[in-house]
Design an enzyme around this catalytic site. Structure first.
Site, mmCIF file in Angstrom:
data_model
loop_
_atom_site.group_PDB
_atom_site.id
_atom_site.type_symbol
_atom_site.label_atom_id
_atom_site.label_comp_id
_atom_site.label_asym_id
_atom_site.label_seq_id
_atom_site.Cartn_x
_atom_site.Cartn_y
_atom_site.Cartn_z
ATOM 1 N N CYS A 260 -65.236 55.313 -7.306
ATOM 2 C CA CYS A 260 -66.133 54.371 -6.615
ATOM 3 C C CYS A 260 -65.324 53.109 -6.318
ATOM 4 O O CYS A 260 -65.517 52.065 -6.939
ATOM 5 C CB CYS A 260 -67.350 54.056 -7.473
ATOM 6 S SG CYS A 260 -68.241 55.513 -8.059
ATOM 7 N N ALA A 261 -64.416 53.201 -5.367
ATOM 8 C CA ALA A 261 -63.323 52.234 -5.244
ATOM 9 C C ALA A 261 -63.679 50.957 -4.494
ATOM 10 O O ALA A 261 -63.150 49.890 -4.809
ATOM 11 C CB ALA A 261 -62.128 52.900 -4.566
ATOM 12 N N ALA A 262 -64.502 51.047 -3.472
ATOM 13 C CA ALA A 262 -64.751 49.885 -2.616
ATOM 14 C C ALA A 262 -65.462 48.780 -3.407
ATOM 15 O O ALA A 262 -66.256 49.077 -4.302
ATOM 16 C CB ALA A 262 -65.580 50.307 -1.414
ATOM 17 N N PRO A 263 -65.150 47.506 -3.102
ATOM 18 C CA PRO A 263 -64.282 47.010 -2.022
ATOM 19 C C PRO A 263 -62.797 46.951 -2.340
ATOM 20 O O PRO A 263 -62.029 46.430 -1.555
ATOM 21 C CB PRO A 263 -64.835 45.610 -1.761
ATOM 22 C CG PRO A 263 -65.342 45.167 -3.096
ATOM 23 C CD PRO A 263 -65.877 46.401 -3.766
ATOM 24 N N GLY A 265 -60.902 45.935 -5.389
ATOM 25 C CA GLY A 265 -60.209 45.053 -6.320
ATOM 26 C C GLY A 265 -59.437 45.811 -7.384
ATOM 27 O O GLY A 265 -58.256 45.530 -7.645
ATOM 28 N N LYS A 266 -60.092 46.795 -7.996
ATOM 29 C CA LYS A 266 -59.438 47.552 -9.070
ATOM 30 C C LYS A 266 -58.428 48.552 -8.502
ATOM 31 O O LYS A 266 -57.386 48.805 -9.116
ATOM 32 C CB LYS A 266 -60.497 48.245 -9.925
ATOM 33 C CG LYS A 266 -61.454 47.263 -10.598
ATOM 34 C CD LYS A 266 -62.558 47.978 -11.349
ATOM 35 C CE LYS A 266 -63.583 46.986 -11.869
ATOM 36 N NZ LYS A 266 -64.386 46.364 -10.777
ATOM 37 N N ASP A 284 -65.251 56.450 -1.913
ATOM 38 C CA ASP A 284 -66.534 55.754 -1.900
ATOM 39 C C ASP A 284 -67.432 56.475 -0.909
ATOM 40 O O ASP A 284 -66.947 57.063 0.063
ATOM 41 C CB ASP A 284 -66.386 54.284 -1.501
ATOM 42 C CG ASP A 284 -67.514 53.425 -2.059
ATOM 43 O OD1 ASP A 284 -67.320 52.816 -3.125
ATOM 44 O OD2 ASP A 284 -68.590 53.382 -1.441
ATOM 45 N N ASP A 311 -68.990 61.674 -1.457
ATOM 46 C CA ASP A 311 -69.834 61.516 -2.637
ATOM 47 C C ASP A 311 -69.680 62.757 -3.509
ATOM 48 O O ASP A 311 -70.180 63.832 -3.166
ATOM 49 C CB ASP A 311 -71.286 61.322 -2.206
ATOM 50 C CG ASP A 311 -72.227 61.062 -3.375
ATOM 51 O OD1 ASP A 311 -71.787 61.203 -4.533
ATOM 52 O OD2 ASP A 311 -73.399 60.719 -3.133
ATOM 53 N N CYS A 383 -70.239 46.417 -14.790
ATOM 54 C CA CYS A 383 -70.359 44.961 -14.955
ATOM 55 C C CYS A 383 -71.786 44.628 -15.384
ATOM 56 O O CYS A 383 -72.390 43.682 -14.908
ATOM 57 C CB CYS A 383 -69.968 44.219 -13.674
ATOM 58 S SG CYS A 383 -70.926 44.670 -12.221
#
Length: 446
Positions: A260-263, A265-266, A284, A311, A383
């Site tokens: 689940c990469a977007a946007p 940062g990681k 994503d 997905d 988060c």
């Protein structure tokens, strides 16, 4: 030119009428009505502050007004909220300015006939403050009214942390968030970035345990205008989020899947840690969010990331790669660890919305598990501070997958103390660690 207070009122009205997200409404308004840097900061402070303190401000309005809040025009309520926020929470604003500009806002926005109502409520509050009277009786109002949170959320936090910890946590969530940068070591160094920012009278602090982390202090203005942004020297990323890729510990030439990469940062942090050497698949289900990742990747000068829209939880979807050395699963979550950064989340999330996230998180865990090689690593992160999305999900996954186990790792607190996380599961608490609330689980495949 439009005033900061007038624009703040228009933004709050937009949020109310169109159910806009706070940050989106602010960006949209500032593009249409550019303000000077000081006015921009003041306008943003007013909007975020009123959204954060909405429930407390409404309690005050109930006490100060002659009519129940539900029977007052929404625009009147917004104007009084703005005035009360300045009187109660902004010491730098003279009381007379808060009152008089509130009256002016009423007259300028079609509420001239109610300007005396605005004046009366704000002056009533001002007089009470000058006389040392607390309009909100601490013994009669709930914790949710005192700290401006919905009751269900206060109950969740109290059940998890207890009353004293909950009060400290909510007090932290009502402050403005810190601003952290992640330095791109492929282009520059932490020292070089700190020096360039010091020339603008901005302070920087290196963050313990995070070699790329730099906390920024001072009045920054527009982030994209700071030195090094366009050049890809750094990107904005909270300290807690920086720990995720570090715990994943990617190595050069490995194959990594950020599900689940977007946007991004990681994902981009993973690429930097690998020296941009290897294969990183960034997935994503939302193509428009992946476009943001592509822009960041290009700005940072990274080439090892391959973008995949899809997905994994849907039947028949073929993943972009058969087996990976490591996978990151930063799942969609309730965001309850970022309520200082995203103040409207406290009003948007409900037990019902969170209930819809739980099966998705479980499905993503189940889908990624077979794609990790034997001996490989899976890091699960959120988060949020909701145990149902955190520990409970990992415990259920481990019960259903006997070939997986929790893997201990080391974590350094902001105070510089390095501890072994023997359970393999870490919760970062905002009010203790002065960064976003996060949960990170490190899992190893047999």
């Amino acid at each position: 030119m439009i005033s900061a207070r007038q624009l703040a009122f228009l933004i709050l009205r937009d949020i109310n009428r169109r159910d806009s997200y706070t940050d989106v409404a602010i960006d949209r308004a500032l593009q249409k009505h550019p303000l000077s840097p000081p006015d921009r900061r003041f306008c943003t402070e007013l909007v975020y502050g009123v959204v954060r303190r909405q429930r407390t401000l409404d309690c005050l309005i109930e006490q100060l007004g002659d009519r129940p809040i539900g029977k007052q025009p929404p625009d009147l309520r917004r104007i009084v909220q703005l005035g009360l926020y300045q009187l109660r929470y902004l010491d730098q604003v003279p009381a007379s300015a808060a009152v008089n500009t509130g009256v002016d806002l009423a007259k300028a926005n079609g509420l001239k006939g109610l300007s005396k109502v605005v004046n009366g409520m704000l002056r009533r509050y001002q007089r009470a403050e000058e006389q040392g009277k607390n309009i909100l009786d601490q013994e009669k109002i709930s914790l949710g009214e005192q700290y401006s949170f919905p009751d269900w959320l206060m109950e969740l936090f109290e059940q998890t942390w207890g009353k004293a910890e909950t009060e400290s946590l909510c007090a932290y969530f009502n402050q403005n968030p810190s601003l952290d940068l992640r330095i791109n070591p492929l282009k520059t160094s932490r020292v070089e970035v700190a020096q360039s920012l010091a020339e603008l009278n901005l302070t920087t602090t290196a963050m313990a345990g995070l070699p790329q982390g730099l906390r920024l202090g001072g009045k920054t203005g527009a982030i994209t205008q700071l030195p090094g942004f366009a050049e890809g020297w750094w990107t904005v990323q909270d300290a807690s989020a920086q720990w995720v890729a570090q715990i994943l510990n990617p190595q050069p030439e490995e194959t990594i899947f950020d599900v689940c990469a977007a946007p991004g940062g990681k994902t981009t942090h993973i690429a930097e840690l690998m020296g941009d050497q290897g294969q990183i698949y960034a997935g994503d289900r939302h193509g428009w969010r992946l476009q943001k990742l592509a822009v960041t990747q290009q700005r940072l000068g990274l080439t090892s990331i391959k973008i995949w829209e899809g997905d994994l939880t849907q039947p028949g979807v073929k993943p972009p790669v058969e087996l990976v050395d490591r996978a990151l699963l930063d799942v969609p979550c309730s965001g309850l660890g970022t309520l200082h950064r995203n103040p409207d989340l406290r009003w948007r999330q409900t037990p019902a919305t969170i209930a819809t996230l739980l099966p998705l998180q479980q499905a993503l865990l189940k889908a990624i598990a077979p794609l990790v090689k034997s001996g490989g690593t899976l890091v699960y992160s959120t988060c949020t501070l909701n145990p149902a999305e955190n520990e409970a999900q990992i415990e259920r996954f481990l019960q259903d997958h006997e070939d997986w186990r929790s893997e201990p790792f080391e974590w350094t607190s902001p105070q510089g103390q390095t501890n072994s996380v023997t359970s393999g599961m870490l919760t970062i608490l905002p009010h203790h660690h002065h960064q976003d609330g996060f949960f990170i689980a490190n899992l190893k495949k047999a």
